[in-house]
Design a protein around this motif. Structure first.
Motif, PDB file in Angstrom:
ATOM      1  N   ASP A  84       2.132   0.316 -19.575  1.00  0.00           N
ATOM      2  CA  ASP A  84       2.575   1.609 -19.052  1.00  0.00           C
ATOM      3  C   ASP A  84       1.396   2.512 -18.706  1.00  0.00           C
ATOM      4  OD1 ASP A  84       5.225   0.909 -19.248  1.00  0.00           O
ATOM      5  OD2 ASP A  84       5.509   1.835 -21.218  1.00  0.00           O
ATOM      6  N   LYS A 178       6.295 -10.794 -16.024  1.00  0.00           N
ATOM      7  CA  LYS A 178       6.294  -9.632 -15.139  1.00  0.00           C
ATOM      8  C   LYS A 178       6.787  -8.409 -15.895  1.00  0.00           C
ATOM      9  CE  LYS A 178      10.890 -10.141 -12.984  1.00  0.00           C
ATOM     10  NZ  LYS A 178      11.348  -8.761 -13.161  1.00  0.00           N
ATOM     11  N   SER A 180       8.011  -4.078 -15.282  1.00  0.00           N
ATOM     12  CA  SER A 180       8.994  -3.376 -14.448  1.00  0.00           C
ATOM     13  C   SER A 180       8.477  -3.093 -13.046  1.00  0.00           C
ATOM     14  CB  SER A 180       9.391  -2.056 -15.123  1.00  0.00           C
ATOM     15  OG  SER A 180       8.241  -1.243 -15.340  1.00  0.00           O
ATOM     16  N   ASN A 181       7.157  -3.179 -12.846  1.00  0.00           N
ATOM     17  CA  ASN A 181       6.584  -2.873 -11.538  1.00  0.00           C
ATOM     18  C   ASN A 181       6.329  -4.094 -10.676  1.00  0.00           C
ATOM     19  OD1 ASN A 181       6.332  -0.016 -11.973  1.00  0.00           O
ATOM     20  ND2 ASN A 181       4.655  -0.472 -13.376  1.00  0.00           N
ATOM     21  N   GLU A 182       6.634  -5.295 -11.175  1.00  0.00           N
ATOM     22  CA  GLU A 182       6.330  -6.510 -10.435  1.00  0.00           C
ATOM     23  C   GLU A 182       7.613  -7.261 -10.077  1.00  0.00           C
ATOM     24  OE1 GLU A 182       3.427  -4.778 -12.266  1.00  0.00           O
ATOM     25  OE2 GLU A 182       4.406  -6.190 -13.659  1.00  0.00           O
ATOM     26  N   ASN A 726      -0.883  -0.482 -11.259  1.00  0.00           N
ATOM     27  CA  ASN A 726       0.301   0.340 -11.519  1.00  0.00           C
ATOM     28  C   ASN A 726       0.128   1.761 -10.958  1.00  0.00           C
ATOM     29  OD1 ASN A 726       1.056  -1.913 -12.857  1.00  0.00           O
ATOM     30  ND2 ASN A 726       1.209  -0.998 -14.875  1.00  0.00           N
ATOM     31  N   ASN A 727      -0.488   1.857  -9.779  1.00  0.00           N
ATOM     32  CA  ASN A 727      -0.652   3.120  -9.054  1.00  0.00           C
ATOM     33  C   ASN A 727      -1.613   4.096  -9.732  1.00  0.00           C
ATOM     34  OD1 ASN A 727       1.212   2.356  -7.061  1.00  0.00           O
ATOM     35  ND2 ASN A 727       2.894   2.892  -8.423  1.00  0.00           N
TER      36      ASN A 727
END
Length: 807
Positions: A84, A178, A180-182, A726-727
């Motif tokens: 996270d 993976k 939650s973002n993949e 993750n940005n």
């Protein structure tokens, strides 16, 4: 004035104490620290967020009830916090950590998520896997990493009392999943493990596929036979090694989707491997218990994708075994009744290292030459590993722009010796477990007992040392081999130099051949290998171009032989056009161009005549010492290959133009023309600074007189601050996590940024419009226990959001 001075000194002391807190954590890149000499290291490893560290020994798990006394639950809890936060390091200080994982079809091991790595303590001494390079005078335990400070120990299973001792569970793995973002495993990057000793486990960084079956029982595989409850309950997703043989929707129709930027470094594995009590193969379900070893086609270390590093690891010999009653059929007699033999449970069987090769046999795009999700995925570095095994291969590897360097493959005959003192009386027979047959006599079958099998595209194998090939009861025993096996392997621009096979009088074994077997070769340079013999093309449907096999030495008696070895067919084009023995003229010096790129330095040179091959070198501009970073084949023909039904070189068609291509290989041959042996090298072992590059055209002997003029280039190495995970674009460290009354934030770019603390509803609870220093105390003593978000933002830059826990 006095009050202002006190406030200032208090802040200075706070900043100093914060620095001391962070200094207790390892914040550097351990790979660049280890490879800090002329050899270089993969620049992409600097993109890992090494300075976002979670100390697993001091972390406060008070809000995790399941974590009490449970290292497995602790791992998952902190892994998700690090994920996270955009990635970070799960740091395990010196000590033993025990993991009790599930053993059900849909359990999981220690599954890393994108950006998360595991790091142990580096040994103060004995931190090199290879300590002895004399393959003729080396025992099967003569390696390093023997006293690793950080140890991972997995629970074992005796399969409900059916085995005399415990073996690894199916999920005793360091793996990936993976978040939650993949969308899938192919997007899980910047993961790895370093400086850890693993007992009863294995490493598997796998891949995804375009289609998975609903269960093993619904899969379209053609030769596996899974047993219950896995047959009906396992939902394949690529996280387990068995998925790729037993879980893809349709064998030979689905596509593999590789990942990128993964490493296994400084890891020691003992009593490890992928067990098999799932795929029964030729056994009826009612009689199958388990195989007598780790899975024949499973590896102790498996890594798939581009931008890979597998380096400085040890796969150690087991220190014990136990008698294992095996139910099987006689070799080559599939219709005979089942019977039993007693063999040792042998951890030395199966693969040691598998990179981009073994598990992709079932997928249609496995040999597409331009596809980064194939066995030719780019930027693969496999070096300085010490590997023990018996059967199958020490290494089964594929890649483009691949370096296989300075590895030791040490094997041991077990046919006439009970090498584990297991109590089984020799002769010790083995099994070929893909079909459920056993061996009770000498067999001509190929037991795959080789050192290194390669699917190369722009690759270099150099200074590898191999001892004890073969098994004692089969016909295999190749040293370094390109072979068309299950993967449609071809030899594209491959240099095999300075490798050594042990004298057979010192270490009994097979011959130790190097070369190409039953495959095409477009670009092959072999020189200065200590090897008993050479294989080139043993059937007339194969061809070669840009081939130069110059000089080798028989390790048994020191005889020098060449230029072409004892087994090169006349359909090798270069045998008619290049001959060291007849006084080939010296080559001219090439001209080169060099440019820096994101993950590599790009070197291109002009083709010259009369060359045996090329040598690519690098040095710091301030140094006088050159380092060879690759050997390359000659480029007489230009290497242009037409991919149709039966690939061929321009103007030189294979003697059998109807080269058979299996139906599931059809997407490989697309009718396009490609240069498969270009005068190009990509230097993925780059380091920041000013460097000179040059290319040398090599004559028959290793002559460096035809060197290009050096080109100077300023090399830049991307770091975590210049990539997006993750940005997140910046690097803010929070400590301690979980926090209680105090939270520290630190970043080299924190000064001048806005900082806010928000609850999960988005309400701003702490608002600092402009931070005045790069290391600060965030006031959280008024916050209730729970999960919060810390947001930082500077002008013109995206906001960074990190989660933290207050207790």
């Amino acid at each position: 004035m006095k009050n202002s001075f006190k406030i200032l000194m208090a802040f200075v002391c706070l900043a100093f104490s914060t620095e001391k807190i962070f200094a207790q954590q390892p914040l550097n890149n351990p790979i660049s620290e280890f490879y800090n000499g002329a050899e270089g290291y993969p620049a992409w490893t600097d993109q890992v967020r090494w300075n976002n560290v979670y100390n697993m020994a001091t972390f406060d798990f008070g809000s995790c009830a399941a974590c009490t006394g449970n290292d497995f639950e602790k791992f998952k809890y902190v892994r998700d916090i690090a994920y996270d936060a955009g990635g970070g390091v799960l740091y395990y200080p010196a000590g033993t950590y025990r993991f009790s994982v599930g053993d059900e079809p849909n359990s999981e091991g220690l599954m890393l998520k994108k950006g998360v790595v595991i790091r142990g303590d580096r040994p103060t001494t004995d931190f090199r896997a290879i300590t002895n390079k004399d393959i003729n005078n080396m025992s099967v335990t003569d390696h390093g990493l023997n006293n690793m400070p950080t140890k991972f120990v997995f629970d074992t299973t005796n399969l409900g009392g059916r085995l005399q001792r415990g073996i690894p569970k199916m999920w005793n793995s360091i793996g990936i999943k993976k978040g939650s973002n993949e969308a899938g495993l192919h997007e899980v990057s910047h993961v790895g493990i370093c400086w850890v000793s693993i007992e009863f486990g294995y490493v598997f960084f796998g891949f995804d596929a375009t289609r998975w079956a609903d269960s093993y029982g619904q899969a379209g595989n053609r030769w596996t036979n899974s047993v219950e409850p896995w047959k009906s309950q396992r939902r394949p997703d690529g996280t387990h090694p068995m998925d790729h043989f037993a879980g893809n929707k349709t064998w030979g129709e689905d596509s593999v989707m590789m990942g990128t930027k993964r490493f296994v470094f400084g890891v020691r594995i003992q009593h490890g491997g992928v067990p098999n009590y799932v795929l029964a193969h030729g056994y009826p379900d009612s009689t199958f218990i388990a195989e007598d070893s780790p899975y024949h086609f499973g590896a102790k270390i498996s890594v798939y994708g581009s931008n890979l590093l597998v380096a400085n690891n040890v796969v150690a010999k087991a220190t014990y075994s136990f008698p294992f009653t095996l139910t099987c059929r006689n070799a080559n007699l599939t219709n005979r009744p089942l019977h039993t033999i007693t063999v040792p449970y042998d951890y030395g069987k199966g693969l040691s290292v598998d990179v981009n090769k073994n598990y992709i046999a079932a997928f249609i795009n496995r040999s597409q030459v331009d596809n980064p999700s194939s066995q030719y995925a780019p930027n693969v570095i496999i070096r300085d590993n010490w590997l023990y095994n018996h059967s199958n291969k020490s290494m089964d590897v594929g890649g483009g722009w691949m370096v296989i360097k300075n590895n030791i493959c040490r094997r041991e005959f077990y046919h006439t010796n009970d090498v584990y003192n297991s109590g089984v009386t020799p002769p010790i027979w083995g099994t070929f477990t893909s079909n459920g047959r056993c061996r009770t006599n000498i067999s001509p079958d190929d037991y795959l007992a080789r050192a290194i099998t390669v699917s190369p595209r722009n690759a270099w194998a150099d200074s590898n040392m191999i001892g004890g090939l073969g098994t004692g009861f089969d016909n295999s025993g190749e040293a370094i081999m390109v072979q068309d096996h299950l993967n449609g392997s071809e030899c594209y621009s491959f240099a095999i130099t300075n490798n050594r096979v042990a004298n057979r009088s010192n270490i009994p074994g097979k011959a130790g051949w190097m070369g190409v077997w039953n495959s095409h070769a477009i670009g092959l340079y072999m020189t200065h290998n200590y090897v008993a013999s050479n294989i080139m093309f043993l059937d007339f449907s194969s061809y070669g171009a840009d081939v130069s096999i110059v000089k080798h030495i028989d390790p048994e008696n020191g005889n020098v032989w060449g230029p072409f070895g004892d087994n090169v067919r006349a359909n090798v084009k270069d045998q008619r056009n290049f001959d060291c023995a007849s006084g080939e003229p010296a080559p001219d010096a090439p001209t080169i161009s060099v440019r820096d790129s994101a993950d590599f330095v790009h070197i291109v040179w002009s083709n010259v005549e009369h060359e045996a091959g090329y040598k690519v070198q690098r040095k710091r501009t301030s140094s006088n010492s050159w380092t060879t970073i690759a050997y390359r084949p000659r480029q007489e023909t230009g290497g242009n290959v037409i991919f149709g039904f039966g690939p061929r070189i321009d103007g030189y068609i294979a003697l059998n133009d109807g080269y058979p291509v299996a139906p599931f290989n059809r997407n490989t041959w697309d009718g396009q023309t490609r240069n498969m042996n270009p005068p190009v090298w990509r230097d993925y072992t780059k380091m920041a600074g000013e460097f000179d590059y040059r290319v040398i055209a090599i004559a028959c002997e290793d002559d460096e007189t035809a060197a290009s003029d050096p080109i100077t280039v300023v090399v830049r190495v991307p770091t975590a601050n210049s990539v997006v995970l993750n940005n997140l674009t910046e690097d803010v460290i929070l400590y301690p996590i979980p926090a209680q009354k105090v939270l520290f934030a630190k970043s080299s770019q924190l000064k001048g940024q806005m900082l806010q603390v928000l609850d999960n509803a988005g309400r701003v609870l702490v608002d600092m419009p402009e931070v005045i220093e790069n290391a600060i105390r965030v006031p959280i003593d008024h916050l209730k226990p729970g999960l919060y978000n810390l947001r930082t933002k500077a002008n013109g830059k995206p906001a960074q959001v990190k989660k933290f826990i207050v207790q």
